[in-house]
Write a protein that holds these residues in place. Structure first.
Motif, PDB file in Angstrom:
ATOM      1  N   ARG A 462      10.952  43.912  63.960  1.00  0.00           N
ATOM      2  CA  ARG A 462      10.489  43.660  62.591  1.00  0.00           C
ATOM      3  C   ARG A 462       9.183  44.391  62.319  1.00  0.00           C
ATOM      4  NH1 ARG A 462      11.387  40.009  58.534  1.00  0.00           N
ATOM      5  NH2 ARG A 462      13.022  39.004  59.752  1.00  0.00           N
ATOM      6  N   ARG A 465       9.921  48.012  61.752  1.00  0.00           N
ATOM      7  CA  ARG A 465      10.503  48.281  60.425  1.00  0.00           C
ATOM      8  C   ARG A 465       9.419  48.334  59.350  1.00  0.00           C
ATOM      9  NH1 ARG A 465      16.543  46.236  59.170  1.00  0.00           N
ATOM     10  NH2 ARG A 465      17.515  46.936  61.100  1.00  0.00           N
ATOM     11  N   ARG A 466       8.392  47.526  59.513  1.00  0.00           N
ATOM     12  CA  ARG A 466       7.294  47.581  58.544  1.00  0.00           C
ATOM     13  C   ARG A 466       6.644  48.963  58.581  1.00  0.00           C
ATOM     14  NH1 ARG A 466       4.048  43.952  60.646  1.00  0.00           N
ATOM     15  NH2 ARG A 466       5.089  42.194  59.635  1.00  0.00           N
ATOM     16  N   LYS A 469       9.060  51.565  57.055  1.00  0.00           N
ATOM     17  CA  LYS A 469       9.120  51.408  55.601  1.00  0.00           C
ATOM     18  C   LYS A 469       7.920  52.093  54.945  1.00  0.00           C
ATOM     19  CE  LYS A 469       7.849  47.612  53.563  1.00  0.00           C
ATOM     20  NZ  LYS A 469       7.738  46.224  53.018  1.00  0.00           N
ATOM     21  N   TYR A 502      13.704  45.803  55.222  1.00  0.00           N
ATOM     22  CA  TYR A 502      12.711  45.061  55.988  1.00  0.00           C
ATOM     23  C   TYR A 502      13.119  43.616  56.224  1.00  0.00           C
ATOM     24  CZ  TYR A 502       8.309  42.868  57.287  1.00  0.00           C
ATOM     25  OH  TYR A 502       7.342  42.154  57.932  1.00  0.00           O
TER      26      TYR A 502
END
Length: 510
Positions: A462, A465-466, A469, A502
């Motif tokens: 996670r 992914r931040r 992004k 996200y």
């Protein structure tokens, strides 16, 4: 007058080593702390192949148990003993110069030796060479650089008409020779093969990790003559002599192809086409390249792509780790290596690279955006990622497909940004969109190692992914200005919506 034997590759420093400069073969196999090979990507591959040839000649394990028992230290000792026995065959100059054909000195009387050019590429200058960049400027090579040049040329020589002309074949009645020499087998036709190797903590360990066993050489069924004999032990006398035919059908011929017959003289090199090899479509296979599983006339291969760094092909290289292996491609060097280190409890690296080339009128060259390409990544310990219960590879595959989805999103939204402002030049729009997508991948590359270490933990994924992004937004913002009211309106309307990427770690792109 007797020819003087000088510059022995066993004793003289010539092999480039990261953080250590140049070392000799004796130094390389005597010290286990040398971390990695230096040079450009093609030189690294050629040197790896050469060192593997030395190691295979010194001690080829019977099977994986034998391979495990010898370890890298035992292999290095065997190499030192082997090099001591064959010391007289590693002189760069002398009565039996290393990987050279002294007979050329008597055959080529009316032409001067060819120039090495800049020495970066495994190629000599053409007769009508035009210097366009500083990389094409001719330079005087040291003996160390000449040794690397010869070894690189054996497997990566460019195809073309730069060979010495009007020289009859060395094998009587041989019909395969023409004015345009065939490219060396490891280069990859008129594009460029992607080569991959396992990488250990040292050069010695790297050679040990990639060593083939007699059992595996036989099981693959690729080489009719199986291991074979290294060419410095018995050099071919021509393109299709008995020695050449044996080498061509052996694993040693894969490691040292002898695709050019050469002889160093007067600061240059005599240069003829050597042993000719088929392409992958005609059945040629090297363990380090990735070929499709379909054995037919349209067999595919993983080619080099200047705009796609090799790390983006990692899931293809590791597809054998999938619970259901339905992969299109197979890299034997990586797959066979992983089969015997799956219980390792320390990380292992994968290096991939090559040289992107192009063909024109029967010649190969490096033009426009062609370049050397390479990537290096470190995987978690194999015992953590190779088991059937491990979700690491499945998670990596999902994350890579999601990165591909983000790249396409950046491309599409950038296109829409320019189109919404009335930009009618479609080529210009596509160019800007491609630049934005390329920037996204460049930003991702610096965090890819972190992603590899996070794929066994949802919370770590996670956080990654931040980061990715934000990389997508940064790439979009870099090429989509918002300085005027019109630009700001287009920027707001087309900026990527990445909330689903996200928020949902398992959602795959549609």
């Amino acid at each position: 007058m007797a020819v003087e034997n000088r510059f022995n590759l066993i004793d003289e420093p010539w092999i480039p080593i990261v953080d250590a400069g140049r070392v000799s073969l004796k130094q390389l196999f005597s010290h286990s702390k040398y971390r990695a090979l230096g040079g450009n990507s093609v030189q690294k591959i050629a040197l790896t192949k050469f060192l593997l040839a030395v190691a295979q000649a010194a001690h080829t394990p019977e099977d994986d148990n034998d391979w495990t028992q010898i370890q890298s230290a035992g292999l290095a000792d065997s190499c030192l003993q082997y090099l001591d026995r064959w010391h007289d065959r590693f002189y760069l100059y002398g009565t039996k110069p290393f990987l050279q054909m002294p007979v050329l000195d008597h055959l080529i009387r009316d032409e001067k030796p060819k120039s090495f050019g800049a020495g970066f590429y495994p190629d000599v200058l053409s007769d009508n060479n035009t210097v366009l960049t500083q990389y094409q400027i001719e330079r005087k090579l040291s003996d160390a650089e000449k040794a690397i040049f010869i070894i690189t040329m054996m497997n990566f020589a460019f195809g073309g008409k730069r060979v010495h002309k009007n020289i009859p074949p060395l094998t009587p009645n041989y019909q395969g020779k023409s004015i345009s020499a065939k490219s060396a087998p490891s280069l990859g036709n008129y594009v460029g093969y992607l080569h991959s190797y396992l990488i250990g903590d040292s050069v010695q360990e790297t050679i040990w990790l990639n060593l083939m066993t007699l059992e595996k050489i036989k099981e693959t069924g690729i080489w009719e003559n199986e291991l074979g004999q290294p060419p410095w032990e018995e050099m071919p006398s021509g393109e299709d002599c008995e020695v050449a035919r044996r080498l061509k059908k052996s694993y040693m011929g894969c490691l040292l192809a002898m695709s050019r017959f050469v002889f160093l003289k007067e600061g240059g090199i005599f240069y003829l086409e050597g042993i000719q090899y088929p392409s992958h479509k005609e059945g040629w296979i090297e363990p380090s390249i990735s070929l499709s599983q379909k054995d037919d006339a349209t067999r595919k291969v993983l080619w080099l792509d200047v705009e796609k760094k090799p790390w983006r092909e990692l899931t293809a290289l590791l597809s054998f780790l999938a619970v259901r292996n339905e992969a299109d491609f197979d890299c034997q060097q990586i797959r066979l290596g992983f089969e015997r280190i799956k219980r390792w409890e320390k990380p292992v690296g994968i290096w991939s690279g090559g040289l992107k080339v192009r063909g024109s009128s029967g010649d190969q060259s490096v033009k426009q955006n062609d370049d050397f390409i390479e990537s290096y990544v470190v995987l978690p310990a194999p015992d953590l990622i190779t088991g059937k219960e491990s979700a690491w590879f499945g998670n990596l595959s999902v994350e890579m497909s999601q990165l591909d989805f983000l790249s396409k999103t950046v491309y599409g939204t950038t296109c829409n940004y320019f189109k919404s402002q009335g930009q009618e030049n479609k080529a210009k729009v596509r160019e800007q969109a491609q630049l934005a997508s390329n920037l996204f991948w460049q930003l991702c590359e610096q965090f890819f190692q972190d992603l590899l270490e996070a794929c066994d933990n949802a919370n770590k994924t996670r956080r990654m992914r931040r980061i990715f992004k934000q990389s997508a937004y940064k790439a979009y913002d870099n090429y989509c200005a918002k300085d005027t009211a019109r630009q700001l309106d287009a920027w707001v309307k087309n900026r990527p919506n990445l909330s689903h990427y996200y928020e949902n770690l398992t959602r795959k792109p549609s």
